[in-house]
Design a protein around this motif. Structure first.
Motif, PDB file in Angstrom:
ATOM      1  N   UNK A 164       0.844  -1.191   0.000  1.00  0.00           N
ATOM      2  CA  UNK A 164       0.000   0.000   0.000  1.00  0.00           C
ATOM      3  C   UNK A 164       0.882   1.245   0.000  1.00  0.00           C
ATOM      4  N   UNK A 165       0.248   2.366  -0.304  1.00  0.00           N
ATOM      5  CA  UNK A 165       0.925   3.659  -0.315  1.00  0.00           C
ATOM      6  C   UNK A 165       0.189   4.606   0.625  1.00  0.00           C
ATOM      7  N   UNK A 166       0.927   5.193   1.565  1.00  0.00           N
ATOM      8  CA  UNK A 166       0.379   6.240   2.428  1.00  0.00           C
ATOM      9  C   UNK A 166       0.971   7.571   1.996  1.00  0.00           C
ATOM     10  N   UNK A 167       0.109   8.535   1.698  1.00  0.00           N
ATOM     11  CA  UNK A 167       0.568   9.884   1.392  1.00  0.00           C
ATOM     12  C   UNK A 167       0.026  10.812   2.470  1.00  0.00           C
ATOM     13  N   UNK A 168       0.931  11.261   3.325  1.00  0.00           N
ATOM     14  CA  UNK A 168       0.623  12.166   4.428  1.00  0.00           C
ATOM     15  C   UNK A 168       1.360  13.460   4.140  1.00  0.00           C
ATOM     16  N   UNK A 169       0.611  14.517   3.814  1.00  0.00           N
ATOM     17  CA  UNK A 169       1.330  15.719   3.380  1.00  0.00           C
ATOM     18  C   UNK A 169       1.465  16.768   4.485  1.00  0.00           C
ATOM     19  N   UNK A 170       1.824  16.283   5.661  1.00  0.00           N
ATOM     20  CA  UNK A 170       1.977  17.170   6.803  1.00  0.00           C
ATOM     21  C   UNK A 170       2.939  18.311   6.577  1.00  0.00           C
ATOM     22  N   UNK A 171       4.038  18.067   5.843  1.00  0.00           N
ATOM     23  CA  UNK A 171       4.993  19.143   5.581  1.00  0.00           C
ATOM     24  C   UNK A 171       5.087  19.485   4.097  1.00  0.00           C
ATOM     25  N   UNK A 172       4.375  18.788   3.258  1.00  0.00           N
ATOM     26  CA  UNK A 172       4.291  19.023   1.802  1.00  0.00           C
ATOM     27  C   UNK A 172       5.630  19.412   1.185  1.00  0.00           C
ATOM     28  N   UNK A 173       6.664  18.652   1.482  1.00  0.00           N
ATOM     29  CA  UNK A 173       7.973  18.949   0.894  1.00  0.00           C
ATOM     30  C   UNK A 173       8.314  18.033  -0.271  1.00  0.00           C
ATOM     31  N   UNK A 174       7.449  17.084  -0.581  1.00  0.00           N
ATOM     32  CA  UNK A 174       7.748  16.104  -1.626  1.00  0.00           C
ATOM     33  C   UNK A 174       6.582  15.953  -2.597  1.00  0.00           C
ATOM     34  N   UNK A 175       6.040  17.071  -3.047  1.00  0.00           N
ATOM     35  CA  UNK A 175       4.828  17.012  -3.864  1.00  0.00           C
ATOM     36  C   UNK A 175       5.037  16.218  -5.150  1.00  0.00           C
ATOM     37  N   UNK A 176       6.162  16.412  -5.824  1.00  0.00           N
ATOM     38  CA  UNK A 176       6.393  15.685  -7.073  1.00  0.00           C
ATOM     39  C   UNK A 176       6.450  14.184  -6.833  1.00  0.00           C
ATOM     40  N   UNK A 177       7.043  13.798  -5.709  1.00  0.00           N
ATOM     41  CA  UNK A 177       7.060  12.384  -5.359  1.00  0.00           C
ATOM     42  C   UNK A 177       5.671  11.852  -5.073  1.00  0.00           C
ATOM     43  N   UNK A 178       4.845  12.671  -4.406  1.00  0.00           N
ATOM     44  CA  UNK A 178       3.463  12.277  -4.108  1.00  0.00           C
ATOM     45  C   UNK A 178       2.657  12.081  -5.392  1.00  0.00           C
ATOM     46  N   UNK A 179       2.829  12.999  -6.335  1.00  0.00           N
ATOM     47  CA  UNK A 179       2.097  12.904  -7.600  1.00  0.00           C
ATOM     48  C   UNK A 179       2.499  11.644  -8.357  1.00  0.00           C
ATOM     49  N   UNK A 180       3.796  11.394  -8.437  1.00  0.00           N
ATOM     50  CA  UNK A 180       4.286  10.226  -9.174  1.00  0.00           C
ATOM     51  C   UNK A 180       3.913   8.925  -8.472  1.00  0.00           C
ATOM     52  N   UNK A 181       4.064   8.904  -7.148  1.00  0.00           N
ATOM     53  CA  UNK A 181       3.754   7.676  -6.400  1.00  0.00           C
ATOM     54  C   UNK A 181       2.303   7.276  -6.575  1.00  0.00           C
ATOM     55  N   UNK A 182       1.401   8.235  -6.473  1.00  0.00           N
ATOM     56  CA  UNK A 182      -0.017   7.932  -6.632  1.00  0.00           C
ATOM     57  C   UNK A 182      -0.355   7.455  -8.027  1.00  0.00           C
ATOM     58  N   UNK A 183       0.250   8.088  -9.021  1.00  0.00           N
ATOM     59  CA  UNK A 183       0.000   7.696 -10.412  1.00  0.00           C
ATOM     60  C   UNK A 183       0.383   6.234 -10.631  1.00  0.00           C
ATOM     61  N   UNK A 184       1.565   5.856 -10.208  1.00  0.00           N
ATOM     62  CA  UNK A 184       2.019   4.481 -10.444  1.00  0.00           C
ATOM     63  C   UNK A 184       1.291   3.479  -9.550  1.00  0.00           C
ATOM     64  N   UNK A 185       0.910   3.901  -8.352  1.00  0.00           N
ATOM     65  CA  UNK A 185       0.133   3.012  -7.483  1.00  0.00           C
ATOM     66  C   UNK A 185      -1.201   2.666  -8.130  1.00  0.00           C
ATOM     67  N   UNK A 186      -1.859   3.651  -8.736  1.00  0.00           N
ATOM     68  CA  UNK A 186      -3.109   3.398  -9.456  1.00  0.00           C
ATOM     69  C   UNK A 186      -2.903   2.396 -10.583  1.00  0.00           C
ATOM     70  N   UNK A 187      -1.817   2.549 -11.326  1.00  0.00           N
ATOM     71  CA  UNK A 187      -1.566   1.641 -12.448  1.00  0.00           C
ATOM     72  C   UNK A 187      -1.390   0.202 -11.970  1.00  0.00           C
ATOM     73  N   UNK A 188      -0.858   0.036 -10.760  1.00  0.00           N
ATOM     74  CA  UNK A 188      -0.632  -1.301 -10.211  1.00  0.00           C
ATOM     75  C   UNK A 188      -1.781  -1.786  -9.330  1.00  0.00           C
ATOM     76  N   UNK A 189      -2.878  -1.005  -9.278  1.00  0.00           N
ATOM     77  CA  UNK A 189      -4.038  -1.335  -8.453  1.00  0.00           C
ATOM     78  C   UNK A 189      -3.643  -1.515  -6.996  1.00  0.00           C
ATOM     79  N   UNK A 190      -2.797  -0.616  -6.531  1.00  0.00           N
ATOM     80  CA  UNK A 190      -2.275  -0.626  -5.169  1.00  0.00           C
ATOM     81  C   UNK A 190      -3.001   0.450  -4.370  1.00  0.00           C
ATOM     82  N   UNK A 191      -3.527   0.155  -3.180  1.00  0.00           N
ATOM     83  CA  UNK A 191      -4.323   1.146  -2.456  1.00  0.00           C
ATOM     84  C   UNK A 191      -3.504   2.358  -2.016  1.00  0.00           C
TER      85      UNK A 191
END
Length: 530
Positions: free
Chosen positions: A303-330
């Protein structure tokens, strides 16, 4: 040739300027139709009238060989001169009332809309056959005169069409890589979906438009074959509280058996706590943030947890979510302190428009900010006041809008899939006195969702992955298991004789997560279906 019920499934908007070198326009159009395009709009903004008319005539001949209607963008004179099947007009083009009078009976007329108010005007007029909703994504194929809507901006527009026969087509930046996200997210709260998607560059700029069109049609069919069930199991009858508790408790065994990789992009205040809690439960944490790693990490079950408490890694968050969706990963999304700043709200909107979350977890203040309610205020990352007067209604509405499971944490926790809502009453008061208790809840929810996802994927037929962005498995039960685990562990930790305050409590909490069993969860769970 116009049909009273055109098929808007795959709507091609032409753009000769986008053709690849050496590709003939008419050849491209013919191949697009072979691939499955169901309706065509000719758009020629910088062509003189004589040339436009010739292009439209020849295009009509090709389209009609495939039984496909041809529409003209804006130019009603061209449409009349070559007897097109209809026209498409924008908000600043000829009024639809005049266009309907000038065109032959039965002509198709579509209107561009960007807001619910514009859609309401179309509904009031009663003269349009369909609306073109956009732009869905940013696009380079057309200079935009209205703001980009985003996936989640389509639902309110579709809601205005719910009691009408007007069809809806989304346009703007749609391609095979974001099509499933577009189809899943662009739905009204009551389930009114799109009737088609309009594509420009993905088809026109291809050397093999037939292959691209076939691929788009395949994705659309896949989305229709798999009803969007909001990441929750379809029960033969409403489950009892005991059924849900038993299912959640036994999922702890799956965590220890499958040891899912829980990829956590989280704020730097709680990284160590979340990693230790994940390990204590039996899963494997990784705290990677670089966008360059996300494609490979998404292929590892979990699974992937995206917690943007300090929002210092937005590009990583965008990419991680995109690829997680492609792999049907929650994806579990924790919009920490979203109400505190405009930047946090803008960032959350961008993330949720880019990828599909399986679970959104927040306190009452964060949930209020997401849904646009003033009933609950927040102070920084903390929620103020006693919460919502009707949490079930709020959570159901947000779950239906965001098409995912909603978890609201607090003194009492609530979880909803939009149809079923449960109230959880476990937890120690000390849990609220340590830094990052809400972040820990996001981590435990992600851990159990990852185990459920991995378990479900292993039980799927080996003939191949099902096309989709929906995470495999029952994310509703995964969310319940994650919340119960943390809150019950907190009760057990608070009872330990060596606990004298928040410092000793945190260490004891990790110990109790490590020692927790399904039997303890079943024995202590306080869950109510509301």
């Amino acid at each position: 040739m116009s049909s009273p019920s055109p098929d808007y499934t795959l709507y091609l908007v032409t753009g000769r300027e986008l053709l690849p070198p050496g590709k003939d326009y008419y050849e491209s159009l013919n191949e697009s139709l072979e691939g499955g395009v169901t309706i065509v709009q000719i758009r020629e903004k910088n062509t003189d009238t004589r040339e436009f008319l010739e292009i439209a005539k020849r295009s009509k001949e090709i389209c009609h060989r495939y039984g496909v209607p041809l529409l003209i963008n804006d130019r009603i004179d061209i449409a009349l001169a070559m007897n097109a099947d209809g026209i498409h007009i924008g908000q600043s083009d000829m009024p639809i009332e005049i266009a309907r009078k000038l065109l032959p009976a039965g002509s198709i007329i579509g209107v561009s809309v960007n807001t619910p108010a514009e859609a309401e005007e179309v509904v009031k007029g009663g003269l349009a056959d369909y609306v073109g909703i956009g732009a869905l994504w940013a696009t380079n194929s057309k200079k935009l005169t209205s703001p980009v809507l985003g996936i989640r901006g389509v639902g309110p527009i579709l809601q205005t069409l719910e009691k009408t026969s007007i069809k809806a087509v989304a346009i703007g930046g749609i391609k095979s890589s974001n099509l499933l996200r577009s189809l899943h997210g662009a739905v009204s709260p009551n389930g009114r979906a799109l009737d088609g998607i309009a594509v420009v560059s993905e088809i026109v700029s291809s050397h093999q438009p037939s292959v691209v069109a076939q691929r788009l049609c395949q994705i659309i069919r896949a989305s229709k074959d798999q009803p969007f069930n909001l990441f929750s199991r379809i029960y033969a009858e409403p489950p009892t509280a005991q059924v849900l508790v038993d299912s959640a408790a036994h999922l702890l065994r799956s965590v220890k058996e499958y040891r899912p990789l829980v990829h956590q992009i989280t704020n730097n205040v709680t990284i160590n706590q979340l990693a230790n809690a994940t390990l204590a439960l039996g899963a494997s944490p990784i705290m990677a943030t670089s966008p360059h790693e996300m494609e490979d990490l998404a292929k590892i079950p979990g699974a992937l947890l995206i917690n943007f408490g300090t929002i210092s890694d937005k590009e990583g968050m965008l990419a991680a979510g995109h690829y997680a969706n492609l792999e049907r990963k929650p994806i579990v999304f924790d919009p920490v302190g979203i109400g505190a700043t405009a930047y946090r709200r803008t960032t959350a909107n961008e993330l949720l428009n880019t990828w599909q979350a399986a679970v959104i977890k927040g306190n009452a203040g964060e949930i209020a900010s997401l849904i646009g309610s003033n009933e609950v205020k927040s102070h920084g990352v903390d929620s103020l006041g006693s919460g919502f007067s009707s949490p079930k209604e709020i959570l159901c509405a947000l779950a239906k809008r965001e098409r995912c499971i909603i978890v609201m944490t607090g003194e009492t926790d609530y979880i909803s899939d939009g149809n079923l809502t449960v109230k959880l009453s476990n937890g120690s008061a000390l849990l609220g006195d340590i830094t990052g208790s809400g972040c820990l809840a996001g981590s435990t929810v992600a851990t159990f969702c990852g185990a459920e996802n991995k378990r479900s994927k292993r039980s799927e037929p080996s003939s191949g992955e099902v096309e989709g962005i929906l995470a495999a498995g029952d994310m509703f039960v995964g969310a319940i298991a994650g919340v119960l685990t943390l809150t019950i562990a907190s009760e057990l930790a608070a009872q330990r004789p060596e606990v004298h305050g928040t410092g000793t409590f945190l260490s004891a909490l990790i110990d109790e997560l490590y020692n927790l069993t399904p039997e303890k969860i079943i024995q202590r769970a306080k869950l109510e279906v509301v």
